[in-house]
Design an enzyme around this catalytic site. Sequence first.
Site, short mmCIF file in Angstrom:
data_model
loop_
_atom_site.label_atom_id
_atom_site.label_comp_id
_atom_site.label_asym_id
_atom_site.label_seq_id
_atom_site.Cartn_x
_atom_site.Cartn_y
_atom_site.Cartn_z
CD GLN A 297 32.30 -38.91 95.24
OE1 GLN A 297 32.73 -40.05 95.03
NE2 GLN A 297 31.54 -38.64 96.29
CG ASP B 129 21.57 -41.78 98.12
OD1 ASP B 129 20.81 -42.29 98.97
OD2 ASP B 129 22.50 -42.42 97.60
CG ASP C 146 28.45 -39.24 101.45
OD1 ASP C 146 27.68 -40.11 100.98
OD2 ASP C 146 29.43 -38.78 100.80
N GLY D 234 34.26 -42.02 106.44
CA GLY D 234 33.69 -43.02 107.33
C GLY D 234 34.72 -43.73 108.18
CG ASP E 85 24.37 -46.63 100.55
OD1 ASP E 85 24.78 -47.21 99.53
OD2 ASP E 85 23.49 -45.74 100.52
CB SER F 258 30.89 -45.07 95.78
OG SER F 258 31.59 -44.28 96.71
N1 AAT Z 1 22.55 -45.05 98.12
C1 AAT Z 1 23.16 -45.62 96.99
C2 AAT Z 1 24.27 -44.81 96.54
C3 AAT Z 1 25.54 -45.08 96.87
S1 AAT Z 1 26.27 -43.71 97.43
C4 AAT Z 1 27.80 -44.02 98.02
C5 AAT Z 1 28.28 -42.80 98.82
O1 AAT Z 1 29.48 -43.17 99.49
C6 AAT Z 1 28.62 -41.55 98.01
O2 AAT Z 1 27.74 -40.53 98.40
C7 AAT Z 1 30.07 -41.22 98.40
O3 AAT Z 1 30.30 -39.84 98.55
C8 AAT Z 1 30.19 -41.97 99.71
N2 AAT Z 1 31.56 -42.33 100.12
C9 AAT Z 1 32.58 -42.78 99.36
N3 AAT Z 1 33.67 -42.99 100.11
C10 AAT Z 1 33.35 -42.66 101.39
C11 AAT Z 1 34.06 -42.65 102.62
N4 AAT Z 1 35.35 -43.02 102.68
N5 AAT Z 1 33.41 -42.25 103.74
C12 AAT Z 1 32.10 -41.86 103.68
N6 AAT Z 1 31.39 -41.85 102.53
C13 AAT Z 1 31.99 -42.25 101.41
C14 AAT Z 1 26.16 -46.42 96.67
C15 AAT Z 1 26.37 -46.74 95.22
C16 AAT Z 1 26.78 -48.16 94.89
C17 AAT Z 1 27.29 -48.26 93.46
C18 AAT Z 1 27.34 -49.65 92.92
N7 AAT Z 1 27.97 -49.73 91.62
#
Ligand code: AAT
Length: 282
Positions: free
Chosen positions: A34, A89, A109, A141, A159, A161
Site C-alpha cells: 500500500q 500501529d 500485520d 491474517g 483491527d 483496514s
Molecule cells: N489501528 C487502527 C488502524 C487500522 S490499521 C489496519 C492494518 O491492517 C494496516 O496496518 C494494514 O497493513 C493491515 N492489514 C490489511 N490487510 C491485512 C491482512 N490481510 N492481514 C493482516 N493485516 C492486514 C485500521 C484502520 C481502519 C480504517 C477505517 N476507515
Amino acid sequence: IKDGWFREESSQWPGQAMSIKVAKVLHTEKSKFQDVLVFQSETYGNVLVLDGVIQCTERDEFSYQEMIAHIPLNAHPNPKRVLVIGGGDGGVVREVLKHESVDHVDLVDIDEAVPRVSKTYLPHMAALLNDNRCSVHIADGFAYLQDPKLEKYDVIITDSSDPVGPASALFQPPYFQLLHNALNPGGHISTQSECLWLHLPFIKSIQDSVKKIFEVAEYAFTTIPTYPSGQIGFVIAKKAGGPPRDVKAPLRTVPGCRYYNNNVHKAAFVLPEFGRVLIEEG
Ligand code: AAT
C-alpha cells in the site's frame, strides 16, 4: 495533499471527504502492499494514512483502540492469549496489555512498513510492540489462521483496514470460520465493521456471516472524528454463552482509559433506531 490540506476521498464514502490541515509531511513510501503516508497535522498530532485512507491520528486514536480491545477483553473472565490481526500501529496491543491476565499477544500485520513507521512517528501507539509479552508477525491474517499448528486464543481482535485492498478477505465468511476454529471455548472476537451512516447493508452482511458461525453477533460502536462520518463499529461475538451485550460478571476497571468505561461498554451496543431496525430486526 493540496494547498496544505490532506483530503480523504474514497468511493467508500462518496460525496464527502474529511480534510486535515498538514503542518509537515514526515514520511511517504510505496510499500509492497500500500501507499504509506505519515504527516504532522496542525491539530490532530501525527496522522498515518494507507492508500489515501486515514488509519489513525494521535489525537483521537484512543477511542477506537480502547473500544475494539476492551469490549471483548473485559467481557471475558480471564483472557490470557490474545491475537490481533492488522493493527500494525500497535495501538490495540497497547490496550490489550492493560489487562493483567494477558500473558501473550500475537500481532499479525501484512505490511512490515506499518509497525516500522509507527515505531518512529507514533511512539505512543507502537511502544509495546517491543514488549516481551508481544510477538509481531508479518503475514496475511487469513493465511496465519490457516496454520494447522496454531495454538488457540481467548480473544481475537481484527483491527483491519477497509475491505478494499489487502483486507478484503477479512470481511468474508471463510475468515470468520477460521476465527471460530482458532478460539478457545468461551473465546471472544471483535472485528472492525465500519460505519452506521455509510455502510449499513455491509454491516448487516458481516453480522449475518458471523451469526451463522457464532450464533449471536452484535454491533457495538464508538465515535471518532477522523474516521468517515465520525463513527465506526465492531461486530462482537463469543463462542458460547448468549449475547455479548449481556455481561454476567461485573466488568473490571481497565486502567488508563480515556474513552472506555463500564457504562460506555454497555452503551456501545445501544443503537440509534435507523441502525437498530436493520441490524437487530432485519
Ligand atoms: N489501528 C487502527 C488502524 C487500522 S490499521 C489496519 C492494518 O491492517 C494496516 O496496518 C494494514 O497493513 C493491515 N492489514 C490489511 N490487510 C491485512 C491482512 N490481510 N492481514 C493482516 N493485516 C492486514 C485500521 C484502520 C481502519 C480504517 C477505517 N476507515
